[in-house]
Every structure is written in structure tokens, then in C-alpha cells.
Design a protein around this motif. Structure first.
Motif, PDB file in Angstrom:
ATOM      1  N   LEU A   1     -22.242  64.812 -68.077  1.00  0.00           N
ATOM      2  CA  LEU A   1     -23.152  63.743 -68.458  1.00  0.00           C
ATOM      3  C   LEU A   1     -24.530  64.296 -68.799  1.00  0.00           C
ATOM      4  CD1 LEU A   1     -22.186  61.150 -65.706  1.00  0.00           C
ATOM      5  CD2 LEU A   1     -21.409  61.217 -68.073  1.00  0.00           C
ATOM      6  N   ASP A   2     -25.226  63.587 -69.702  1.00  0.00           N
ATOM      7  CA  ASP A   2     -26.560  64.024 -70.114  1.00  0.00           C
ATOM      8  C   ASP A   2     -27.605  63.759 -69.036  1.00  0.00           C
ATOM      9  OD1 ASP A   2     -25.562  64.824 -72.578  1.00  0.00           O
ATOM     10  OD2 ASP A   2     -25.923  62.851 -73.498  1.00  0.00           O
ATOM     11  N   GLN A   3     -27.386  62.715 -68.247  1.00  0.00           N
ATOM     12  CA  GLN A   3     -28.367  62.379 -67.223  1.00  0.00           C
ATOM     13  C   GLN A   3     -28.454  63.480 -66.167  1.00  0.00           C
ATOM     14  OE1 GLN A   3     -25.953  60.471 -68.374  1.00  0.00           O
ATOM     15  NE2 GLN A   3     -26.373  58.275 -68.132  1.00  0.00           N
ATOM     16  N   GLU A   4     -29.708  63.722 -65.723  1.00  0.00           N
ATOM     17  CA  GLU A   4     -29.902  64.754 -64.712  1.00  0.00           C
ATOM     18  C   GLU A   4     -29.350  64.309 -63.362  1.00  0.00           C
ATOM     19  OE1 GLU A   4     -33.590  67.301 -62.649  1.00  0.00           O
ATOM     20  OE2 GLU A   4     -33.938  65.975 -64.377  1.00  0.00           O
ATOM     21  N   LEU A   5     -29.529  63.017 -63.043  1.00  0.00           N
ATOM     22  CA  LEU A   5     -29.055  62.474 -61.782  1.00  0.00           C
ATOM     23  C   LEU A   5     -28.255  61.204 -62.039  1.00  0.00           C
ATOM     24  CD1 LEU A   5     -32.304  62.827 -59.623  1.00  0.00           C
ATOM     25  CD2 LEU A   5     -30.337  64.372 -59.645  1.00  0.00           C
ATOM     26  N   ILE A   6     -27.201  60.994 -61.253  1.00  0.00           N
ATOM     27  CA  ILE A   6     -26.370  59.797 -61.338  1.00  0.00           C
ATOM     28  C   ILE A   6     -26.360  59.129 -59.963  1.00  0.00           C
ATOM     29  CG2 ILE A   6     -24.051  58.892 -61.722  1.00  0.00           C
ATOM     30  CD1 ILE A   6     -25.412  59.811 -64.251  1.00  0.00           C
ATOM     31  N   ILE A   7     -26.693  57.823 -59.939  1.00  0.00           N
ATOM     32  CA  ILE A   7     -26.703  57.069 -58.683  1.00  0.00           C
ATOM     33  C   ILE A   7     -25.449  56.201 -58.620  1.00  0.00           C
ATOM     34  CG2 ILE A   7     -27.928  55.350 -57.302  1.00  0.00           C
ATOM     35  CD1 ILE A   7     -30.509  56.304 -58.582  1.00  0.00           C
ATOM     36  N   ILE A   8     -24.706  56.330 -57.526  1.00  0.00           N
ATOM     37  CA  ILE A   8     -23.463  55.580 -57.349  1.00  0.00           C
ATOM     38  C   ILE A   8     -23.612  54.677 -56.134  1.00  0.00           C
ATOM     39  CG2 ILE A   8     -20.963  55.748 -56.978  1.00  0.00           C
ATOM     40  CD1 ILE A   8     -21.109  58.560 -58.178  1.00  0.00           C
TER      41      ILE A   8
END
Length: 415
Positions: free
Chosen positions: A48-55
Motif C-alpha cells: 500500500l502507498d500509505q505509510e500507516l494503516i489503522i485497523i
């Protein structure tokens, strides 16, 4: 192990078919908002391009630990981005997270005595424990009434009580609920329907007494006046009771409840032993005499000051002022209340309020059409806790307007 022990671990998270499978390293875990943040994240095998992913924790169906920090396990290499058609085909068939067969010995060696199932279960347990701890901290920080969600399910029905025949007068509560007024005939029918379903006069008296005592405590300033450290200035209340009408039983019941709270209560009864006393009043008198309340038939025995409140259960619809004023003891008690200048609460008073001027009045069930605040002061409604079948028996649509209290203030509706 705490949450900090799982930071920088590589994990695989199954969020179901609608969201997909995530892989990446744990950046942080938020127990308050119940979220988990990944860095270097993959979705269905695609970087993914996003640096951080919140789940969000509610989206997680399953969570597996792949490796701990510093192990030889590697996150799978990025898959080149494809066209939209290829991408949709790729996402409809999730790629494997990683091939762990070659690294199983390294993982087992680095984890020592911990098996995969043990670690996964331990982390899930820690998530639950940490979440519970944070929730407890929130509960300590915020009151219940500060964590209530606003109503967003359409317009609010403010007319929750509807009579079979339209009324000529309506009241409003502080919340804006519409309370219709009824005539004395319909109120008597409600009382009879209540008795038919098992709500006896004794139950009604106890409910009215409890509600009246709650209102007195509210007007006295709540619990502060009754603290042990304030015992030297506990309140004083005078109760005036009729021996022949149920209003006298209401007032005596309230006086008994207040006296049981270490409040100084003086109960005044009309000085006439030839009256045919109401059995309900007699029963309440016997209960009152189990307290430390003071019973008297002489006005001179009543305190001159200070007095906080007067409960008037002496005036009733069946006792006209002209008849009572002909009696010296009644004129004397009216003059006494006038000199005292304490707030008077009328307990189910007559429509004209009686000769003793009331600042507040408390009525059961529903207000009466002919009652006016000019005569009875500020009007309050008492909850007798009748079930809905009692109202349905008379084709009345009813929903309780009382909320968390046993009484509500009423305001005349100018519309």
C-alpha cells in the motif's frame, strides 16, 4: 506480556472478504479507540502507498503473529501494480501472505517455548484486558451522562400521552413533552382501573408519599443537607394532615419517610376526636408513630422558626374553605403558616388551592383541567407507576414522562 511486547511484530490480519487480508508490522495499539496501526502494510499481497494503516478491532476476524522483531522472517516483496481489471481479479483471489515453511525452524527457535497458538491467544487476551482497562479509565474520567449518543432516528415524539377525547388544556415538561390535563371523572376512572389491576389505595399512598418525600429532598438541596457533618442543621418539616380524606394519608406517608431520614418532622392533626377517621389514614398514623416524628393537635407545639417546608395534606376537594374557616383550629393553623413564611407544598390540593397558599403542588397521574397555577403554585406531577394496561383500559395512549425521577415539573402551555 503487554502491548509493548508486540510492537514491530509482523502480523497477518484477516478482516473478511469485504475488506481483505492485511500484513505488516505493528506500529502501535490504541486500547482506548480499540485500533491497531500497521506500517509497511500489504493488502491482499499488494504493498500500500500509505505509510500507516489503522485497523479497527471490530473489523478483525482473525490475527496471526508471523515473526518477532529481529527474526529472519521477511515481509513478502511488493507485487507490481496492475491494471484495474487485473487488480480486481487479483483482489478477488487473495495472494498468500508468506511461505513460512522454510523459516519454521527459525521461528520455533526464536520463540522458544511459545507455540503459535499460545502467542496468538496471548495477544488477543492482552487486547481484551487493555481495552477493558482503558474503558474503566474512561468510566472513571467521564460520567454516564457525558457518554450518551444524540438521538438521530428521526423526529422525537413529544406527545407521548394521548387521550381518547381531546383536552382543552395541556402542560409541558422541562424536556418539552406534552402532558394533557384530564377532568376529575377520568381521574377517578383511572384510579378504579388501577385497583382493578391490583394497584390498591395502599400502593397509591406509598407511591405518593415516596414521590412527595423525593420532591421535599430536592427542594431542600439534595443530599448535602443530610450529610453527617451537617447533622447540626438538619431540616425541619411540618406536615398538616386531614383525618378523613386520602390526602391526609398521602401527607402522613411522606412525613414518615422523611422522619426515617433523620429529618425533624412535626405532624399536625385537626383536634377533633369525634370525626369518623379514614382507615387508610389510621394505618399511616400507626406507621408514622414508629419514627421519631412529633405528633400534635396543638398549634402552639409547632416550631416558630426555622422551618424549611410545610406539607399541606389538610385541604382537600371534599373540605370547603367556608366550612373549615368556621372552625377556630383551622383559622389558627392558617395564620400560623402565614406568619411562618415557609414554602408550602400542596399534596393533591383542591382545585382552588385551599386557604393555605401553596408555592408548589403535587398531583398524581395527570393534571386536572380546572387546576390553575395561580391557585396551586408551581405544579408537579407524581409517578404512581401504573402499568400501561391501566391506561389502555380507558383507551389512553401512555408513555411515562418521568425519566429517572419520580416527579416532573409542569408548565402551562400557552399554545
Amino acid at each position: 506480556m503487554t502491548f509493548e511486547n508486540f510492537l514491530n511484530w509482523t502480523v497477518s490480519i484477516d478482516c473478511g472478504s469485504s475488506i481483505g487480508n492485511y500484513q505488516g508490522e505493528i506500529k502501535s495499539i490504541d486500547g482506548i479507540n480499540q485500533t491497531l496501526t500497521l506500517k509497511n502494510a500489504f493488502l491482499n499481497g499488494i504493498l500500500l502507498d500509505q505509510e500507516l494503516i489503522i485497523i479497527k478491532s471490530k473489523d478483525i476476524l482473525d490475527l496471526n503473529l508471523l515473526s518477532q522483531p529481529g527474526s529472519s522472517f521477511q515481509i513478502p516483496k511488493p507485487i507490481p501494480k496492475k491494471s484495474n481489471q487485473d487488480l480486481s481479479q487479483q483482489q478477488s483471489k487473495p495472494a498468500p501472505i508468506a511461505n513460512n515453511n522454510g523459516n519454521k525452524s527459525n521461528r520455533n527457535s526464536s520463540l522458544k517455548s511459545w507455540s503459535d497458538e499460545d502467542i496468538n491467544e496471548e495477544m488477543k487476551n492482552r487486547l481484551i484486558i487493555e481495552s477493558s482497562t482503558k474503558t474503566s479509565q474512561l468510566s472513571d474520567k467521564y460520567r454516564c451522562d457525558q457518554m450518551i449518543l444524540e438521538h438521530n432516528n428521526g423526529p422525537i415524539d413529544y406527545e407521548q400521552i394521548q387521550l381518547p377525547v381531546p383536552t382543552t388544556k395541556k402542560y409541558l415538561t422541562d424536556e418539552g413533552l406534552i402532558i394533557p390535563a384530564i377532568n376529575t371523572e377520568l381521574r377517578d376512572k383511572l384510579f378504579n382501573a388501577g385497583e382493578y389491576y391490583g394497584y390498591s389505595k395502599e400502593r397509591r399512598i406509598e407511591s405518593m408519599g415516596r414521590c412527595t418525600s423525593d420532591m421535599c429532598l430536592h427542594l431542600l438541596g439534595g443530599t448535602q443537607r443530610l450529610l453527617v457533618k451537617n447533622r447540626h442543621q438538619h431540616p425541619t418539616i411540618i406536615v398538616l394532615a386531614c383525618l378523613t380524606e386520602i390526602q391526609g394519608a398521602y401527607a402522613i406517608s411522606a412525613g414518615r419517610i422523611l422522619a426515617s431520614r433523620n429529618i425533624r418532622v412535626y405532624l399536625y392533626l385537626q383536634p377533633n376526636t369525634n370525626l369518623i377517621r379514614n382507615n387508610l389514614v389510621e394505618n399511616e398514623l400507626q406507621l408514622f408513630q414508629t419514627t421519631q416524628g412529633i405528633l400534635t393537635t396543638n398549634v402552639s407545639d409547632l416550631p416558630h422558626s426555622p422551618v424549611d417546608l410545610i406539607l399541606n395534606g389538610l385541604d382537600s376537594a371534599n373540605n370547603s374553605d367556608s366550612v373549615l374557616f368556621a372552625k377556630p383550629w383551622y383559622r389558627e393553623i392558617v395564620q400560623y403558616c402565614s406568619r411562618l413564611q415557609a414554602s408550602v407544598i400542596g399534596v393533591d390540593p383542591p382545585l382552588d388551592g385551599g386557604a393555605i397558599e401553596c408555592k408548589y403542588s403535587l398531583v398524581p397521574l395527570l393534571p386536572l383541567v380546572a387546576m390553575s397555577s395561580k391557585n396551586v403554585g408551581r405544579l408537579y406531577l407524581c409517578d404512581l407507576s401504573f402499568g400501561q394496561k391501566v391506561f389502555q383500559h380507558l383507551h389512553i395512549r401512555y408513555a411515562s414522562p418521568f425519566g429517572a425521577k419520580s416527579f416532573v415539573a409542569l408548565h402551562e402551555n400557552s399554545n
